[in-house]
Design a protein around this motif. Structure first.
Motif, PDB file in Angstrom:
ATOM      1  N   VAL A   1      -3.724 -14.776 -48.416  1.00 15.08           N
ATOM      2  CA  VAL A   1      -3.738 -15.993 -49.591  1.00 15.08           C
ATOM      3  C   VAL A   1      -4.895 -15.605 -50.270  1.00 15.08           C
ATOM      4  CG1 VAL A   1      -3.807 -18.088 -49.662  1.00 15.08           C
ATOM      5  CG2 VAL A   1      -2.461 -17.298 -48.050  1.00 15.08           C
ATOM      6  N   THR A   2      -6.271 -15.587 -49.922  1.00 17.11           N
ATOM      7  CA  THR A   2      -7.178 -15.646 -50.858  1.00 17.11           C
ATOM      8  C   THR A   2      -7.402 -14.579 -51.696  1.00 17.11           C
ATOM      9  OG1 THR A   2      -8.672 -14.506 -48.886  1.00 17.11           O
ATOM     10  CG2 THR A   2      -8.577 -16.857 -48.986  1.00 17.11           C
ATOM     11  N   ILE A   3      -7.073 -13.102 -51.294  1.00 16.18           N
ATOM     12  CA  ILE A   3      -7.055 -12.093 -52.116  1.00 16.18           C
ATOM     13  C   ILE A   3      -6.353 -12.135 -53.399  1.00 16.18           C
ATOM     14  CG2 ILE A   3      -5.614 -10.623 -50.954  1.00 16.18           C
ATOM     15  CD1 ILE A   3      -8.946  -9.606 -52.728  1.00 16.18           C
TER      16      ILE A   3
ATOM     17  N   TRP B   1     -11.671 -25.700 -65.306  1.00 14.74           N
ATOM     18  CA  TRP B   1     -10.745 -26.508 -64.948  1.00 14.74           C
ATOM     19  C   TRP B   1      -9.245 -26.147 -65.279  1.00 14.74           C
ATOM     20  CZ3 TRP B   1      -9.561 -29.926 -61.506  1.00 14.74           C
ATOM     21  CH2 TRP B   1      -8.457 -30.783 -61.514  1.00 14.74           C
ATOM     22  N   GLN B   2      -9.075 -25.554 -66.449  1.00 12.04           N
ATOM     23  CA  GLN B   2      -7.739 -25.039 -66.830  1.00 12.04           C
ATOM     24  C   GLN B   2      -7.431 -24.049 -65.706  1.00 12.04           C
ATOM     25  OE1 GLN B   2      -8.953 -24.806 -70.832  1.00 12.04           O
ATOM     26  NE2 GLN B   2      -6.974 -25.847 -71.533  1.00 12.04           N
ATOM     27  N   LEU B   3      -8.235 -23.093 -65.706  1.00 14.90           N
ATOM     28  CA  LEU B   3      -7.928 -21.907 -64.516  1.00 14.90           C
ATOM     29  C   LEU B   3      -7.530 -22.361 -63.135  1.00 14.90           C
ATOM     30  CD1 LEU B   3     -10.765 -19.539 -65.892  1.00 14.90           C
ATOM     31  CD2 LEU B   3      -8.394 -18.982 -66.082  1.00 14.90           C
ATOM     32  N   PHE B   4      -8.371 -23.359 -62.843  1.00 10.58           N
ATOM     33  CA  PHE B   4      -8.169 -24.061 -61.495  1.00 10.58           C
ATOM     34  C   PHE B   4      -6.556 -24.549 -61.411  1.00 10.58           C
ATOM     35  CE2 PHE B   4      -8.098 -27.449 -58.558  1.00 10.58           C
ATOM     36  CZ  PHE B   4      -8.447 -26.706 -57.234  1.00 10.58           C
ATOM     37  N   SER B   5      -6.417 -25.503 -62.362  1.00 15.84           N
ATOM     38  CA  SER B   5      -4.890 -26.264 -62.253  1.00 15.84           C
ATOM     39  C   SER B   5      -4.048 -25.099 -62.244  1.00 15.84           C
ATOM     40  CB  SER B   5      -5.004 -27.111 -63.450  1.00 15.84           C
ATOM     41  OG  SER B   5      -4.866 -26.507 -64.767  1.00 15.84           O
ATOM     42  N   ARG B   6      -4.241 -23.942 -63.338  1.00 20.88           N
ATOM     43  CA  ARG B   6      -2.856 -23.031 -63.276  1.00 20.88           C
ATOM     44  C   ARG B   6      -3.039 -22.317 -62.231  1.00 20.88           C
ATOM     45  NH1 ARG B   6      -1.910 -21.550 -69.668  1.00 20.88           N
ATOM     46  NH2 ARG B   6      -2.418 -23.657 -70.426  1.00 20.88           N
ATOM     47  N   GLY B   7      -3.996 -21.680 -61.424  1.00 19.83           N
ATOM     48  CA  GLY B   7      -4.171 -21.173 -60.387  1.00 19.83           C
ATOM     49  C   GLY B   7      -3.520 -21.836 -59.154  1.00 19.83           C
TER      50      GLY B   7
ATOM     51  N   ARG C   1       0.104 -23.497 -54.668  1.00 18.98           N
ATOM     52  CA  ARG C   1       1.188 -24.392 -53.889  1.00 18.98           C
ATOM     53  C   ARG C   1       2.184 -23.305 -53.686  1.00 18.98           C
ATOM     54  NH1 ARG C   1      -1.002 -28.091 -57.411  1.00 18.98           N
ATOM     55  NH2 ARG C   1       0.059 -27.519 -59.319  1.00 18.98           N
ATOM     56  N   ASP C   2       2.714 -22.596 -54.295  1.00 25.05           N
ATOM     57  CA  ASP C   2       3.943 -21.775 -54.024  1.00 25.05           C
ATOM     58  C   ASP C   2       3.670 -20.848 -52.909  1.00 25.05           C
ATOM     59  OD1 ASP C   2       5.837 -22.753 -55.882  1.00 25.05           O
ATOM     60  OD2 ASP C   2       5.457 -21.385 -57.396  1.00 25.05           O
ATOM     61  N   HIS C   3       2.409 -20.137 -53.002  1.00 22.61           N
ATOM     62  CA  HIS C   3       1.671 -19.211 -51.931  1.00 22.61           C
ATOM     63  C   HIS C   3       1.813 -20.132 -50.745  1.00 22.61           C
ATOM     64  CE1 HIS C   3      -0.498 -15.655 -51.231  1.00 22.61           C
ATOM     65  NE2 HIS C   3       0.398 -15.488 -50.523  1.00 22.61           N
ATOM     66  N   ILE C   4       1.144 -21.188 -50.489  1.00 22.11           N
ATOM     67  CA  ILE C   4       1.069 -21.964 -49.515  1.00 22.11           C
ATOM     68  C   ILE C   4       2.355 -22.228 -48.685  1.00 22.11           C
ATOM     69  CG2 ILE C   4       0.436 -24.360 -48.390  1.00 22.11           C
ATOM     70  CD1 ILE C   4      -1.727 -24.456 -50.565  1.00 22.11           C
TER      71      ILE C   4
ATOM     72  N   VAL D   1       3.277 -20.594 -44.948  1.00 20.84           N
ATOM     73  CA  VAL D   1       3.480 -21.707 -44.021  1.00 20.84           C
ATOM     74  C   VAL D   1       4.566 -21.349 -43.141  1.00 20.84           C
ATOM     75  CG1 VAL D   1       3.505 -24.027 -43.310  1.00 20.84           C
ATOM     76  CG2 VAL D   1       1.848 -23.315 -44.828  1.00 20.84           C
ATOM     77  N   TYR D   2       5.790 -21.149 -43.909  1.00 16.31           N
ATOM     78  CA  TYR D   2       7.029 -20.827 -43.135  1.00 16.31           C
ATOM     79  C   TYR D   2       7.211 -19.492 -42.599  1.00 16.31           C
ATOM     80  CZ  TYR D   2       9.237 -19.959 -47.756  1.00 16.31           C
ATOM     81  OH  TYR D   2       9.719 -19.599 -48.965  1.00 16.31           O
TER      82      TYR D   2
END
Length: 419
Positions: free
Chosen positions: A267-269, A288-294, A299-302, A306-307
């Motif tokens: 996940v982190t890489i 902030w823009q990079l964070f929100s877009r990242g 969220r999709d990766h999480i 998880v499943y």
């Protein structure tokens, strides 16, 4: 194209303050790992290989099945071990569904030369070796030098587990400390050998360490509160019999931290790479823009990871789940039973660490790239290895029109056509 996007300009690099801060954090983590390793370093490796797997005077032999008698369950085998070649009888395996075919290669145990051989297992070296060769070839063919680095890093990480983790646990060292030292040390080797020493790799490393710390804190509480393992498994009972100094709850916690390492690293890489690619495509974006877009990617990766963890457990434990399902027992009781509770706790704690690692890694990457970080630090490597993906993203970003307002979130709209 504007002068600000000219390919002749040198790519932006991480500023000196950012670089110093990143490496100071890494040095701090490594210092803690070295201190932890020194405190828990095994005093001896004599425990490894010290117990005999077979009965006294027994020996393991290789054989090939010649014939199988369905009535008695006995088999006739040709022993192929050098110095013991002979045609012998193999006793029934004791499992009704286990049927042997002529040509099957098996491992047998000889307790008494005058008694039938005892079936031990099938000989699996050839197919497993073939799978290993295919795996290595595919990794090298698709991932090039990074694939080679990942394989070398994996081998070194397994060396850490074999020659530090296992002897240290047998030596009575603190399992949580051993788990953290193993995870942080193996992760350092894996990431920097596979991905190189750069700010992107360091971002992923620090994000994973943060996730591991949360995993250790939450896992310590969960293992104690849920009394894992309250009823030890057969393997844990055998370990306790071999060495009474081993704490089974501590062993569960150590295993929990190591088990979550691969998923956290994945996940982190990926999150670090996503932020870097966003920085390449849109150098005008701030932290902030990079964070929100990242985080949209995160969220999709999480969700997917998880499943993935849950189904990996279900697939590996399907026989146990089927066995529990046979009995008339409430679902809540079955899930919290000693057979499943350990895996449930491991999955939940690992998932919590994963969820927390995503925003932490994304935030670190967004700060580095958004404040003048090296958003294109590996562009030359992409060209050297024939990777056109990053270059294509950058070119598309240069030629695409600026999007503002509502469409900045949803993307440009399709032109309407009149009927």
């Amino acid at each position: 194209m504007g002068a600000g996007h000219s390919h002749s300009e040198s790519p932006p690099r991480a500023n000196a303050a950012t670089t110093r801060l990143l490496w100071a954090l890494v040095v701090g983590v490594l210092a803690a790992v070295i201190v932890g390793a020194a405190v828990t370093w095994p005093s001896t490796w004599d425990k490894l290989g010290s117990e005999s797997f077979l009965y006294e005077d027994a020996r393991r032999l290789e054989a090939e099945v010649v014939a199988y008698d369905e009535t008695t369950g006995e088999s006739t085998v040709d022993v192929t071990t050098p110095g013991a070649e002979a045609e012998r009888t193999m006793a029934p395996a004791g499992v009704a569904t286990l049927v042997f075919e002529p040509g099957d290669e098996v491992l047998v145990i000889e307790v008494d030369p005058d008694q039938p051989l005892i079936f031990s297992d099938f000989e699996r070296d050839p197919p497993i070796l073939a799978l290993l060769i295919v795996y290595v070839v595919l990794v090298l063919a698709v991932a090039w030098w990074r694939g080679l680095g990942a394989l070398v890093g994996l081998a070194l990480a397994f060396g850490i587990v074999a020659f530090y983790t296992v002897p240290a646990l047998f030596d009575g060292a603190s399992p949580p400390v051993v788990g953290l030292v193993t995870s942080a040390g193996a992760l350092f080797v894996l990431l920097y050998v596979a991905h190189g020493a750069n700010a992107r790799t360091t971002t992923a490393y620090l994000g994973t360490i943060a996730g591991l710390l949360f995993t250790a804190i939450i896992g310590t509480w969960a293992v104690s509160a849920a009394q894992i393992p309250g009823v030890p498994s057969e393997a844990e009972v055998n370990l306790a019999f071999l060495d009474g100094r081993i704490s089974l709850q501590g062993l569960a916690l150590c295993g929990l931290m190591i088990a979550g390492l691969g998923v956290l690293n994945d996940v982190t890489i990926t999150q670090a790479s996503a932020v870097w690619e966003l920085g390449k495509a849109r150098p005008d974006l701030g932290p902030w823009q990079l964070f929100s877009r990242g985080m949209r990617i995160g969220r999709d990766h999480i969700a997917s990871t998880v499943y993935t963890i849950a189904f990996a457990y279900v697939g590996a434990s399907l026989p146990l789940i089927m066995l529990i399902a046979v009995y008339d027992n409430p679902v809540s009781t079955a899930i919290t039973s000693s057979e499943i509770a350990g895996e449930v706790v491991r999955t939940l704690v690992g998932s919590i660490g994963l969820v927390l690692a995503v925003p932490l890694t994304t935030a670190i990457g967004a700060l580095i790239v958004g404040l003048g970080g090296e958003a294109v630090d590996d562009a030359a490597e992409d060209h050297d290895h024939g990777g056109a993906g990053s270059a294509t993203v950058a070119v598309v970003a240069e030629e695409a029109p600026e999007v503002t307002g509502r469409d900045a979130e949803t993307g440009p709209r399709e032109p309407r056509t009149e009927a």
